[in-house]
Design an enzyme around this catalytic site. Structure first.
Site, PDB file in Angstrom:
ATOM      1  N   GLU A 456       0.818  -1.225   0.000  1.00 28.29           N
ATOM      2  CA  GLU A 456       0.000   0.000   0.000  1.00 28.29           C
ATOM      3  C   GLU A 456       0.839   1.256   0.000  1.00 28.29           C
ATOM      4  OE1 GLU A 456      -3.886  -0.539   2.346  1.00 28.29           O
ATOM      5  OE2 GLU A 456      -2.345  -1.366   3.653  1.00 28.29           O
ATOM      6  N   ASP A 480      -4.804   2.951  -1.039  1.00 29.70           N
ATOM      7  CA  ASP A 480      -3.739   3.640  -0.309  1.00 29.70           C
ATOM      8  C   ASP A 480      -2.489   3.834  -1.155  1.00 29.70           C
ATOM      9  OD1 ASP A 480      -4.554   4.441   2.294  1.00 29.70           O
ATOM     10  OD2 ASP A 480      -4.880   2.335   2.745  1.00 29.70           O
ATOM     11  N   CYS A 527      -6.646  -5.620  -4.260  1.00 26.92           N
ATOM     12  CA  CYS A 527      -7.892  -5.558  -3.497  1.00 26.92           C
ATOM     13  C   CYS A 527      -8.423  -4.122  -3.356  1.00 26.92           C
ATOM     14  CB  CYS A 527      -7.727  -6.200  -2.130  1.00 26.92           C
ATOM     15  SG  CYS A 527      -6.563  -5.327  -1.085  1.00 26.92           S
TER      16      CYS A 527
HETATM   17  C1  PEP Z   1      -6.555  -0.226  -0.097  1.00 33.05           C
HETATM   18  O1  PEP Z   1      -5.891   0.630   0.488  1.00 33.05           O
HETATM   19  O2  PEP Z   1      -6.599  -0.353  -1.344  1.00 33.05           O
HETATM   20  C2  PEP Z   1      -7.369  -1.182   0.674  1.00 33.05           C
HETATM   21  C3  PEP Z   1      -7.970  -2.192   0.100  1.00 33.05           C
HETATM   22  O3  PEP Z   1      -7.512  -0.924   1.996  1.00 33.05           O
HETATM   23  P1  PEP Z   1      -8.532   0.172   2.583  1.00 33.05           P
HETATM   24  O4  PEP Z   1      -9.338   0.722   1.449  1.00 33.05           O
HETATM   25  O5  PEP Z   1      -9.353  -0.547   3.598  1.00 33.05           O
HETATM   26  O6  PEP Z   1      -7.593   1.144   3.181  1.00 33.05           O
HETATM   27 MG    MG Z   2      -5.606   0.442   2.610  1.00 33.05          MG
END
Ligand code: PEP
Ligand code: MG
Length: 603
Positions: A456, A480, A527
């Protein structure tokens, strides 16, 4: 479609699709508020009226809550819970009573004065989501005012007659989630969609419409002046538009599109049982992102091959205590059971930045009492793995719960926001310690549980040689990764226009991570939100991605797209895109790939 002949109204479409129906206008929500100074001897009577109104609203919301179908989207329960919480808040339940006593205001007046006070506090908040919550407070106060005036909080008056087979489109200044649920539940009505003058894309009513699959337009200025009762209205949510009294020709065209949509949906449903693969036969895993255990059923229903991201922090938020090991175990085991042996990747607590624990929960961790510590860059502060390493007991409790759940299904551990190799090593040491503790208690777990890491921050993407030696799988959190690569706060609307996933630096980091993982035979998934975006499917595939993790509602559309794509050709396509440097041109090239959206012909 050419220029609309019917009157057209602009707004913000919140669910894909079209709805056609007869307009039913809801009475103005702003009730006339009597402002009366009462006699001191009437104070008790006035407070009793207010108490009865609160009881009526509570009864209504609790009734709706207990009637929620077990398979309803989790947002439905969450919104009713939030409205019940607002109702109980002393700012709303106590302060108006004080105003009645001290300033001899009637109940309605005291409530509206207090409403303005609460809204002023909300509106000063520099966060769109939280600012929108003043709408929820307003909706609760409206129900209270209605209960004071009419004895009942429900303000949805139905049309006098509805012809058989006719669908209804509700037109209102604003709708509370409870109003939508009242109408959606009525067996004698067929609610096609709704139009509101107020509300933005993150309003709870909009989110609810999305999760119920109801086409809706919010923020349609002057809708109640421009639409009359019984008008035929078409909601074209994709075009952010309402057409009032369309011509016969237009209506026919909308009906044709409705049929095409319905056929397309049926076609997508048929894909549920098919394994995702590319046209040239490369198998792809399509996984789901979930936030609460109840979402696992949606994931399974949408044909997910597993859970690619369980954002466990949602078990810890909006509560004054911390979930115990047993409570967490139950939650994780429930997901593992629902997924019946399919992989379940549980991300350890990603708290910090925009996801915070309540003050009371922080106190129970032994954090500073009183005013929270001021930090100027919370997204760069104590967040995710950094937080867990700072609070070992919190981390160990969660790891023990996850390990115990690994006995129930195929559970994996995912560490968020890694930047340093030593963070991986410390996390692995904590997992080993948690295993020891369970062994001492003679509790079982999967000794070979896999430990994976999120990519991230650019430091992680640029540390692949070290990371792939220490982690069993990788998951690219693009939400992120974009924020940290471009130095754009993802929650700050002032710089939202610069938050660009097409920036070549972002695309290169994603491609590089996938390549490094593939070479080292360490599975990589994406993700972040972009994994579920159809214009990104081909590019990610071409970068070599074999695992996509996304909101369950996107799984079937992405599967359909993959059936149309060739792994080999996508590779060449990605090579070309990765040599481009202008984000705008990259976007155009990617969008060209998904237009027109002709449904794929599947055997
Ligand atoms: C992301 O940062 O892409 C992630 C899946 O985590 P979150 O959106 O929960 O920070
Ligand atoms: Mg994230």
């Amino acid at each position: 479609m050419t220029e609309a002949k019917g009157k057209a109204l602009k707004g913000i479409g919140v669910t894909r699709g079209i709805a056609i129906g007869r307009a039913h206008l809801m009475a103005p929500s702003e009730l006339e508020v009597r402002q009366v100074t009462i006699e001191r001897r009437d104070v008790v009577h006035e407070i009793a009226r207010l108490t009865r109104a609160f009881a009526a609203v509570r009864e209504e919301l609790e009734g709706l809550r207990s009637g929620i179908a077990p398979d309803a989207p989790s947002e439905v329960r969450a919104f009713l819970d939030l409205h019940l919480l607002i109702l109980q808040d002393a700012l709303l339940s106590e302060a108006p009573r004080d105003l009645i006593r001290s300033r001899l205001m009637n109940a309605e007046w005291a409530l509206t004065i207090q409403l303005e006070e609460v809204c002023r506090q909300f509106e000063a908040i520099d966060d769109e989501y939280l600012r929108e919550r003043s709408t929820d407070v307003r909706q609760i106060v409206e129900r209270l005012l209605h209960a004071l005036a009419a004895g009942t909080p429900t303000r949805v008056a139905l049309p006098k007659k509805i012809a058989a087979g006719e669908r209804l489109v509700l037109v209102a200044a604003d709708l509370a989630p409870a109003d939508v649920l009242h109408l959606k539940d009525r067996a004698d009505l067929d609610l096609a969609g709704f139009i509101t003058e107020l509300g933005g894309p993150t309003s709870h009513t909009a989110i609810l419409a999305r999760s119920l699959g109801l086409p809706a337009i919010v923020g349609a200025d002057l809708a109640r002046e421009r639409i009359a009762e019984d008008d035929v209205v078409v909601i074209d949510a994709e075009a952010d538009m309402v057409i009032v009294n369309p011509s016969d020709e237009e209506l026919q065209e909308f009906r044709r599109r409705l049929r095409v949509d319905a056929e397309h949906r049926a076609q997508l449903r048929r894909l549920k049982g098919k394994l995702a693969r590319t046209r040239d036969g490369i198998p792809i895993d399509l996984l789901a992102n979930i936030e609460l255990p109840g979402d696992a059923r949606d994931a399974l229903e949408s044909g997910a091959d597993g859970i690619g991201l369980f954002r466990s922090e949602f078990l810890f938020m909006d509560r004054d205590d911390l979930p115990s090991e047993d409570e967490q175990f139950e939650a994780y085991a429930r997901v593992a059971r629902v997924m019946k042996g399919k992989p379940v990747v549980i991300r350890t607590l990603d708290i910090g930045a925009d996801k915070v624990l309540t003050e009371a929960a922080r106190e129970s961790l032994g954090m500073s009492r009183g005013a929270p510590r001021q930090v100027s860059n919370p997204a760069l502060g104590l967040r995710a793995i950094r937080y867990c390493l700072a609070y070992p007991e919190l981390f160990l409790t969660q790891l023990r719960a996850i390990l115990r759940a690994s006995e129930v299904g195929t559970v994996r551990i995912l560490i968020p926001m890694l930047a340093h190799v030593h963070e991986i090593e410390q996390a692995a040491a904590f997992v080993a310690r948690a295993k020891e503790q369970l062994k001492e208690r003679k509790l079982k777990y999967d000794a070979r549980i896999q430990l994976g890491g999120m990519v991230e921050v650019p430091a992680a993407a640029l540390s692949m040689p070290e990371f792939v030696q220490r982690l069993k799988f990788l998951s690219i959190g693009t939400n992120d990764l974009i924020q940290y690569t471009l130095a754009i706060d993802r929650t700050d609307s002032a710089v939202a226009h610069l938050y660009d996933q097409m920036h070549p630096a972002v695309l290169r980091l994603i491609a590089q991570t996938i390549r490094a993982g593939t070479r080292a035979r360490v599975p990589v998934s994406v993700c972040g939100e972009l994994a579920g975006e159809l214009e990104m499917t081909e590019l990610l595939l071409g970068m070599g991605l074999r695992q996509y993790s996304m909101h369950p509602s996107q799984i079937l559309p992405v599967k359909e797209r993959l059936f149309d794509l060739s792994f080999k050709e996508s590779g060449r396509f990605a090579g070309r895109v990765l040599r481009m440097s202008d984000p705008m041109k990259i976007r155009n090239v990617l969008l060209r790939g998904i237009q027109p959206t002709a449904p794929a012909m599947l055997q």
